[in-house]
Motif scaffolding. Structure first.
Motif, PDB file in Angstrom:
ATOM      1  N   TRP A 117       0.857  -1.183   0.000  1.00 50.65           N
ATOM      2  CA  TRP A 117       0.000   0.000   0.000  1.00 50.65           C
ATOM      3  C   TRP A 117       0.890   1.229   0.000  1.00 50.65           C
ATOM      4  CZ3 TRP A 117      -3.511   1.794   4.668  1.00 50.65           C
ATOM      5  CH2 TRP A 117      -4.252   2.918   4.266  1.00 50.65           C
ATOM      6  N   ASN A 118       0.804   2.019  -1.079  1.00 52.83           N
ATOM      7  CA  ASN A 118       1.532   3.276  -1.159  1.00 52.83           C
ATOM      8  C   ASN A 118       0.651   4.383  -0.570  1.00 52.83           C
ATOM      9  OD1 ASN A 118       3.949   2.359  -2.495  1.00 52.83           O
ATOM     10  ND2 ASN A 118       2.702   2.075  -4.306  1.00 52.83           N
ATOM     11  N   PHE A 119       0.727   4.526   0.743  1.00 53.19           N
ATOM     12  CA  PHE A 119      -0.090   5.522   1.433  1.00 53.19           C
ATOM     13  C   PHE A 119       0.436   6.915   1.110  1.00 53.19           C
ATOM     14  CE2 PHE A 119      -0.884   8.440   4.887  1.00 53.19           C
ATOM     15  CZ  PHE A 119      -2.214   8.220   5.188  1.00 53.19           C
ATOM     16  N   ASN A 120      -0.486   7.854   0.858  1.00 60.19           N
ATOM     17  CA  ASN A 120      -0.119   9.235   0.566  1.00 60.19           C
ATOM     18  C   ASN A 120      -1.103  10.149   1.289  1.00 60.19           C
ATOM     19  OD1 ASN A 120       0.393  11.806  -0.561  1.00 60.19           O
ATOM     20  ND2 ASN A 120       1.078  10.891  -2.476  1.00 60.19           N
ATOM     21  N   MET A 121      -0.601  11.025   2.150  1.00 62.82           N
ATOM     22  CA  MET A 121      -1.490  11.860   2.956  1.00 62.82           C
ATOM     23  C   MET A 121      -2.298  12.843   2.114  1.00 62.82           C
ATOM     24  SD  MET A 121       0.916  14.653   4.887  1.00 62.82           S
ATOM     25  CE  MET A 121       1.773  15.959   4.004  1.00 62.82           C
ATOM     26  N   PHE A 122      -1.854  13.123   0.881  1.00 64.61           N
ATOM     27  CA  PHE A 122      -2.583  14.067   0.038  1.00 64.61           C
ATOM     28  C   PHE A 122      -3.841  13.445  -0.573  1.00 64.61           C
ATOM     29  CE2 PHE A 122       1.648  15.965   0.190  1.00 64.61           C
ATOM     30  CZ  PHE A 122       1.307  17.256   0.569  1.00 64.61           C
ATOM     31  N   TYR A 123      -4.091  12.156  -0.293  1.00 65.44           N
ATOM     32  CA  TYR A 123      -5.359  11.530  -0.668  1.00 65.44           C
ATOM     33  C   TYR A 123      -6.398  11.691   0.445  1.00 65.44           C
ATOM     34  CZ  TYR A 123      -3.013   9.276  -4.622  1.00 65.44           C
ATOM     35  OH  TYR A 123      -2.338   9.022  -5.786  1.00 65.44           O
ATOM     36  N   LEU A 124      -6.035  12.412   1.515  1.00 63.38           N
ATOM     37  CA  LEU A 124      -6.939  12.593   2.647  1.00 63.38           C
ATOM     38  C   LEU A 124      -7.751  13.871   2.503  1.00 63.38           C
ATOM     39  CD1 LEU A 124      -4.522  11.614   5.536  1.00 63.38           C
ATOM     40  CD2 LEU A 124      -6.660  10.436   5.026  1.00 63.38           C
ATOM     41  N   ASN A 125      -9.004  13.814   2.919  1.00 62.31           N
ATOM     42  CA  ASN A 125      -9.870  14.982   2.995  1.00 62.31           C
ATOM     43  C   ASN A 125     -10.649  14.919   4.306  1.00 62.31           C
ATOM     44  OD1 ASN A 125      -9.896  16.640   0.316  1.00 62.31           O
ATOM     45  ND2 ASN A 125      -9.873  14.502  -0.322  1.00 62.31           N
ATOM     46  N   LEU A 126     -10.917  16.093   4.866  1.00 59.75           N
ATOM     47  CA  LEU A 126     -11.684  16.185   6.106  1.00 59.75           C
ATOM     48  C   LEU A 126     -13.001  16.889   5.820  1.00 59.75           C
ATOM     49  CD1 LEU A 126     -11.623  15.675   9.202  1.00 59.75           C
ATOM     50  CD2 LEU A 126     -10.749  18.010   9.441  1.00 59.75           C
ATOM     51  N   VAL A 127     -14.101  16.270   6.259  1.00 59.74           N
ATOM     52  CA  VAL A 127     -15.427  16.863   6.117  1.00 59.74           C
ATOM     53  C   VAL A 127     -15.838  17.434   7.469  1.00 59.74           C
ATOM     54  CG1 VAL A 127     -17.829  16.462   5.489  1.00 59.74           C
ATOM     55  CG2 VAL A 127     -16.018  15.208   4.310  1.00 59.74           C
ATOM     56  N   SER A 128     -16.280  18.698   7.470  1.00 53.67           N
ATOM     57  CA  SER A 128     -16.670  19.346   8.724  1.00 53.67           C
ATOM     58  C   SER A 128     -18.136  19.070   9.026  1.00 53.67           C
ATOM     59  CB  SER A 128     -16.428  20.854   8.631  1.00 53.67           C
ATOM     60  OG  SER A 128     -17.437  21.466   7.842  1.00 53.67           O
ATOM     61  N   ASP A 129     -18.570  19.492  10.219  1.00 54.30           N
ATOM     62  CA  ASP A 129     -19.967  19.306  10.599  1.00 54.30           C
ATOM     63  C   ASP A 129     -20.902  20.176   9.758  1.00 54.30           C
ATOM     64  OD1 ASP A 129     -18.919  21.645  11.724  1.00 54.30           O
ATOM     65  OD2 ASP A 129     -20.322  21.594  13.397  1.00 54.30           O
ATOM     66  N   LYS A 167     -13.176  28.979  12.024  1.00 50.69           N
ATOM     67  CA  LYS A 167     -13.731  28.996  13.378  1.00 50.69           C
ATOM     68  C   LYS A 167     -15.227  28.664  13.318  1.00 50.69           C
ATOM     69  CE  LYS A 167     -10.098  30.711  15.697  1.00 50.69           C
ATOM     70  NZ  LYS A 167      -9.410  30.027  16.809  1.00 50.69           N
ATOM     71  N   GLY A 168     -15.670  27.818  14.240  1.00 52.17           N
ATOM     72  CA  GLY A 168     -17.078  27.437  14.273  1.00 52.17           C
ATOM     73  C   GLY A 168     -17.371  26.120  13.584  1.00 52.17           C
ATOM     74  N   GLU A 169     -16.382  25.547  12.871  1.00 49.40           N
ATOM     75  CA  GLU A 169     -16.554  24.233  12.255  1.00 49.40           C
ATOM     76  C   GLU A 169     -15.658  23.224  12.961  1.00 49.40           C
ATOM     77  OE1 GLU A 169     -16.471  23.946   7.976  1.00 49.40           O
ATOM     78  OE2 GLU A 169     -17.083  26.043   7.746  1.00 49.40           O
ATOM     79  N   VAL A 170     -16.144  21.987  13.074  1.00 49.53           N
ATOM     80  CA  VAL A 170     -15.384  20.921  13.719  1.00 49.53           C
ATOM     81  C   VAL A 170     -15.355  19.710  12.797  1.00 49.53           C
ATOM     82  CG1 VAL A 170     -15.936  21.709  16.052  1.00 49.53           C
ATOM     83  CG2 VAL A 170     -17.433  20.058  14.915  1.00 49.53           C
ATOM     84  N   PRO A 171     -14.369  18.826  12.961  1.00 51.36           N
ATOM     85  CA  PRO A 171     -14.274  17.650  12.097  1.00 51.36           C
ATOM     86  C   PRO A 171     -15.465  16.709  12.287  1.00 51.36           C
ATOM     87  CG  PRO A 171     -12.189  18.062  13.202  1.00 51.36           C
ATOM     88  CD  PRO A 171     -13.199  18.947  13.846  1.00 51.36           C
ATOM     89  N   SER A 172     -15.937  16.137  11.180  1.00 49.88           N
ATOM     90  CA  SER A 172     -17.038  15.179  11.216  1.00 49.88           C
ATOM     91  C   SER A 172     -16.645  13.834  10.605  1.00 49.88           C
ATOM     92  CB  SER A 172     -18.241  15.744  10.465  1.00 49.88           C
ATOM     93  OG  SER A 172     -19.285  14.785  10.388  1.00 49.88           O
ATOM     94  N   LYS A 173     -15.904  13.865   9.489  1.00 46.76           N
ATOM     95  CA  LYS A 173     -15.548  12.616   8.807  1.00 46.76           C
ATOM     96  C   LYS A 173     -14.207  12.776   8.099  1.00 46.76           C
ATOM     97  CE  LYS A 173     -18.130  11.434   5.304  1.00 46.76           C
ATOM     98  NZ  LYS A 173     -19.276  10.894   4.534  1.00 46.76           N
ATOM     99  N   LEU A 174     -13.360  11.751   8.213  1.00 43.62           N
ATOM    100  CA  LEU A 174     -12.071  11.722   7.531  1.00 43.62           C
ATOM    101  C   LEU A 174     -12.150  10.710   6.399  1.00 43.62           C
ATOM    102  CD1 LEU A 174      -9.106  12.799   7.578  1.00 43.62           C
ATOM    103  CD2 LEU A 174      -8.540  10.783   8.961  1.00 43.62           C
ATOM    104  N   ILE A 175     -11.753  11.132   5.193  1.00 42.63           N
ATOM    105  CA  ILE A 175     -11.855  10.275   4.013  1.00 42.63           C
ATOM    106  C   ILE A 175     -10.475  10.113   3.379  1.00 42.63           C
ATOM    107  CG2 ILE A 175     -12.899   9.961   1.737  1.00 42.63           C
ATOM    108  CD1 ILE A 175     -15.180  11.754   2.650  1.00 42.63           C
TER     109      ILE A 175
END
Length: 302
Positions: A117-129, A167-175
């Motif tokens: 598995w060639n893991f790459n952090m730039f394939y990550l996205n964070l969805v806020s609430d 400000k005012g947004e928090v993490p909801s889902k990591l993809i």
């Protein structure tokens, strides 16, 4: 007739290309191939005569076009392969930016299977609430980024990644989504931040005394970002210079640091200084739970 011949030639070309693409996708290899397509064209010629009659002759000819196509097929996940991604810890920096918060995730990535598995952090996205999606944003408060790493069967890697949210947004889902290799992982149970970031630059000293000439300075051993509960090493120097009317010696009875807890101090108080003497006090301070930004404010009382 010309239209039918042209459609047939293009259909044949499409079948050739499609068959080769299908073969490449199944084998997971990169193929380069060349094919020749015969495409009918129409050439219209006009012949001028001395009479007032214009004769138009139509000829059907063919042109030969050579097409070179390169197809790269990436292997899809195989049966028995396992891609695992976990959020171990979350640290938030609320003080570095007036309009945004930086969320720093400690991740654990692991792989089981016959390939890698060639893991790459730039394939990550964070969805806020609020439903907005954010990509990686580098933070100076992160200690060790996970970055890009190849994991083979049974291997595990740990490291941090960071995201910048308004400000005012928090993490909801990591993809994590690698579309080229068909890998997609969603993490919905993101833990709340366990610690906050403080930024400590220099140290300021204030002396509360009834005597005229007492000199003090302080130095932070490692300025920069600290997490809640960590220790900061500070070196404090105090010197007494007697003038007429002042006593032969003074005694430092109290040292306080605004918002920080003093864990250790060497030498311990009270400390007496005669005229011309200087003492170096080594202190260990505990970073507060709530984020702090600025200089250490040290108050010395005699």
């Amino acid at each position: 007739m010309r239209a039918a011949a042209l459609a047939g030639a293009m259909l044949a070309l499409g079948l050739i290309l499609g068959g080769l693409v299908g073969f490449a996708s199944g084998g997971g290899r990169t193929l380069t191939f060349t094919t020749t397509a015969v495409i009918p064209t129409t050439v219209i010629t006009t012949e001028a005569r001395l009479t007032t009659v214009e004769v138009v002759r139509t000829q059907l000819t063919t042109s030969i076009t050579t097409v070179t196509q390169t197809v790269t097929a990436f292997p899809m996940p195989m049966i028995g392969e396992t891609y695992s991604l976990k959020v171990i810890d979350v640290v938030v920096d609320r003080v570095v930016d007036i309009a945004h918060d930086y969320y720093i995730f400690l991740l654990e990535a692991s792989y089981k299977g016959s390939r890698s598995w060639n893991f790459n952090m730039f394939y990550l996205n964070l969805v806020s609430d609020k439903g907005y999606k954010y990509s990686i944003a580098l933070s100076l408060a992160a200690r060790q980024y996970l970055g890009a790493i190849e994991l083979k069967d049974g291997e595990i890697a740990k490291g941090q990644v960071s995201f910048k949210l308004p400000k005012g947004e928090v993490p909801s889902k990591l993809i994590y989504e690698d579309k080229l290799r068909g890998i997609k992982i969603e993490i919905n149970d993101i833990p709340p931040p366990s610690r906050q970031v403080s930024w400590i630059y220099f140290a300021e000293t204030t002396i509360l005394t009834g005597y005229s000439v007492i000199w003090a300075s302080a130095m932070v051993e490692t300025p920069g970002a600290y997490y809640s509960g960590e220790d900061v090493n500070v070196e404090l120097r105090v010197k007494y210079l007697r003038i007429i009317g002042n006593p032969d010696s003074i005694t430092v009875t109290s040292i306080m640091v605004d918002k920080f807890e003093i864990v250790r101090m060497d030498p311990r108080l009270p400390i007496s200084l005669k005229d011309g003497e200087e003492v170096t006090i080594k202190m260990v301070l505990r970073v507060p739970l709530e984020g702090y930004k600025g200089n250490l404010r040290i108050t010395i009382k005699t």
